[in-house]
Design a protein around this motif. Structure first.
Motif, short mmCIF file in Angstrom:
data_model
loop_
_atom_site.label_atom_id
_atom_site.label_comp_id
_atom_site.label_asym_id
_atom_site.label_seq_id
_atom_site.Cartn_x
_atom_site.Cartn_y
_atom_site.Cartn_z
N LEU A 334 0.84 -1.20 0.00
CA LEU A 334 0.00 0.00 0.00
C LEU A 334 0.87 1.25 0.00
O LEU A 334 0.56 2.24 -0.68
N LEU A 442 -5.30 -3.07 -1.00
CA LEU A 442 -6.42 -3.11 -0.05
C LEU A 442 -7.28 -4.34 -0.22
O LEU A 442 -8.05 -4.69 0.68
N GLY A 455 -10.14 -0.89 6.11
CA GLY A 455 -9.57 -1.08 4.78
C GLY A 455 -10.60 -0.88 3.69
O GLY A 455 -10.33 -0.23 2.67
#
Length: 553
Positions: A334, A442, A455
């Motif tokens: 991420l 995610l 998330g």
């Protein structure tokens, strides 16, 4: 280029703009042409140097890092400059944005008041120093350098609006600097050092009795950095300040906001990793919540903005919130997408601030009747020309097919659409690549620190913010390019179009080389989330032995 050679050049991105600013400061204002030429040469040299350092680290497959001791004092007692992948990327971004701002200013803004050129160089010096320094005290020094230059750039051109916005901007940043200084002093009292790597080593061993002071110091520093990063609710000053600034200053400020993001990313991953014991991931829930709220605030602000400059300001807020929320998850995949998005959104926001002035200036042009005829496609001598019966006509009964679009309008419209695609994260440009990388990360909730619900909330906000940005920017495009009626074609200078093309061309290059760019950001994220390499590189650097003079018998 070897890492040994890079180590000696680490200080050059600070020295070059500092020396250029000193020379430009002493030159009289009547030599504006010479000052502009010297500034341009220095900016090109800064960009070339940043690219050289970047390329030298990128070719190394293992941990790539260069450390330089300017005073040749042992770590952690002396000044330390450290160049890794993250700082190298930020150096390139700063040089690109600064070069674009300078080129745009040469059309007219560099003549609006004195000392524009040295202020721009000092701004670049502060940015580069903040990205390279490896200790908190010098981070504070470079913060003050870049902020002092930004005060002058914000007020550049004068006017009541700039003075009012400037007072708010200066007040907020002075308060943030005060918190920064207090937090650094408190942290020094707890750990006995201000070197970032040394803090990371000593932090797990802080006694339980001093842990509250440690967290208080970290909280003070976080508030100072998050105010500069425009995290909600500390970002109320940004839209007014950035929209009041001149176009080249606002383009630089888009980079200025990312300094706060950089400071949080650097210190949080270095000093509070998951292996930091009782202080592991300190403040993570607040960072995630603040990032999510900032995304929503920025996206809604873009949708409600009626002025292009404020819309651009809210886009900067949205990008800061996106990056902050993503890195707070403490997930390398991420973070890699967030770093790619950081580069893309910064370049696009800077280009948008430059385009805003050109578009707004075009709307202020008064059109005389003969010029109105030409603007609408009615050429002189053909006023009574009747189009064929089957021709496609507009509301003024003028044929749409065959109408010539002025080159300036085509350039501005095309540039605005490219900014829309990047900022909204739409394919096929670099904003889409960055958002897809974050969305893909995610979709692996088992690897995320916060809950799965959080998330999915970030997942939804990434999509929703892109949709709202696309609606807001498309509405602005229609208002400024489609509903123009009988408006004359804008006059666009080459030196004004060149920086926009440079910044947007960089966004296109990021999209074309998406695989290589993502590989670089993945390596950068891996380094950030494994801070032991940074600590070992900094703490293991030894001063150069001093030559002992021979004593003749």
């Amino acid at each position: 280029m070897s890492l040994n050679a890079a180590a000696h050049l680490v200080v050059a991105p600070v020295l070059l703009p500092m020396l250029a600013a000193a020379v430009l400061m002493v030159l009289p204002d009547r030599l504006r042409g010479l000052k502009a030429a010297l500034n341009g040469v220095s900016m090109l040299a800064s960009l070339g140097l940043a690219l050289w350092l970047f390329a030298g680290l990128d070719v190394v497959t293992a941990r790539a890092m260069a450390v330089y001791l300017p005073g040749n004092w042992p770590v952690p007692y002396g000044i330390v400059l450290a160049l890794d992948r993250l700082s190298a990327m930020m150096l390139v971004l700063s040089a690109l944005v600064a070069l674009g701002a300078l080129l745009f200013s040469l059309a007219r803004w560099h003549r609006a008041s004195v000392h524009f050129h040295p202020l721009l160089q000092l701004q670049l010096m502060g940015l580069n120093g903040a990205f390279l320094t490896a200790d908190l005290f010098n981070l504070f020094v470079f913060f003050e350098v870049l902020l002092a230059a930004s005060y002058g750039l914000l007020l550049h051109g004068g006017g009541t609006t700039r003075v009012r916005a400037g007072l708010h901007y200066i007040t907020v940043n002075l308060l943030a600097s005060l918190l920064f200084l207090a937090g650094a002093a408190l942290l020094y009292g707890v750990t006995g050092t201000l070197n970032m790597a040394d803090i990371a080593l000593k932090l797990p061993h802080v006694p339980v009795a001093d842990r509250g002071l440690l967290h208080a110091a970290a909280a003070l520093l976080a508030v100072a950095f998050l105010a500069k990063a425009a995290l909600w609710p500390l970002n109320f000053w940004l839209p007014a300040a950035y929209s009041a600034a001149s176009a080249p200053a606002a383009a630089m400020f888009a980079m200025l906001t990312k300094v706060g993001v950089y400071a949080v990313l650097r210190l949080w991953t270095l000093c509070f990793p998951s292996t930091a014991g009782d202080s592991a991931l300190f403040g993570q829930p607040m960072l995630v919540a603040g990032g999510l709220a900032t995304i929503a605030f920025g996206a809604i602000g873009m949708l409600r903005s009626q002025q292009l400059a404020r819309l651009a300001g809210y886009s900067v807020i949205t990008s800061s919130g996106t990056i902050m929320a993503a890195i707070a998850f403490d997930e390398p995949a991420l973070t890699a997408g967030a770093l790619f998005y950081l580069a893309s959104s910064t370049l696009a926001a800077s280009a948008l601030f430059l385009l805003v002035e050109l578009v707004e200036r075009a709307r202020q042009i008064e059109v005389d009747p003969p010029e109105a005829d030409q603007a609408a496609g009615r050429l002189p001598g053909f006023e009574d020309y009747a189009p064929p019966a089957d021709a496609n006509l507009d509301d003024d009964q003028v044929a749409l097919v065959g109408r010539v679009m002025p080159g300036a309008v085509a350039f501005l419209g095309g540039g605005f659409l490219l900014c829309t695609l990047v900022i909204a994260g739409l394919p096929p440009l670099s904003g889409f690549v960055g958002k897809i990388a974050m969305l893909g990360a995610l979709l692996q909730p088992r690897e995320l620190g916060p809950s799965v619900t959080v998330g999915w909330l970030l997942f939804g906000l990434l999509l929703a913010s892109g949709l709202l940005a696309a609606i807001a920017l498309s509405r602005a495009f229609i208002a400024h390019f489609w509903a123009t009626q009988d408006r004359a074609a804008p006059q666009l200078k080459l030196v004004e179009g060149l920086p926009v093309a440079l910044l947007l061309g960089a966004c296109i290059a990021l999209a074309v080389m998406g695989d290589r760019a993502l590989a670089f950001t993945r390596a950068t994220a891996a380094e950030l989330h494994l801070p032991s390499g940074y600590v070992e590189a900094v703490m293991g650097t030894q001063p150069v032995p001093r030559a002992v003079p021979e004593v003749s018998p």
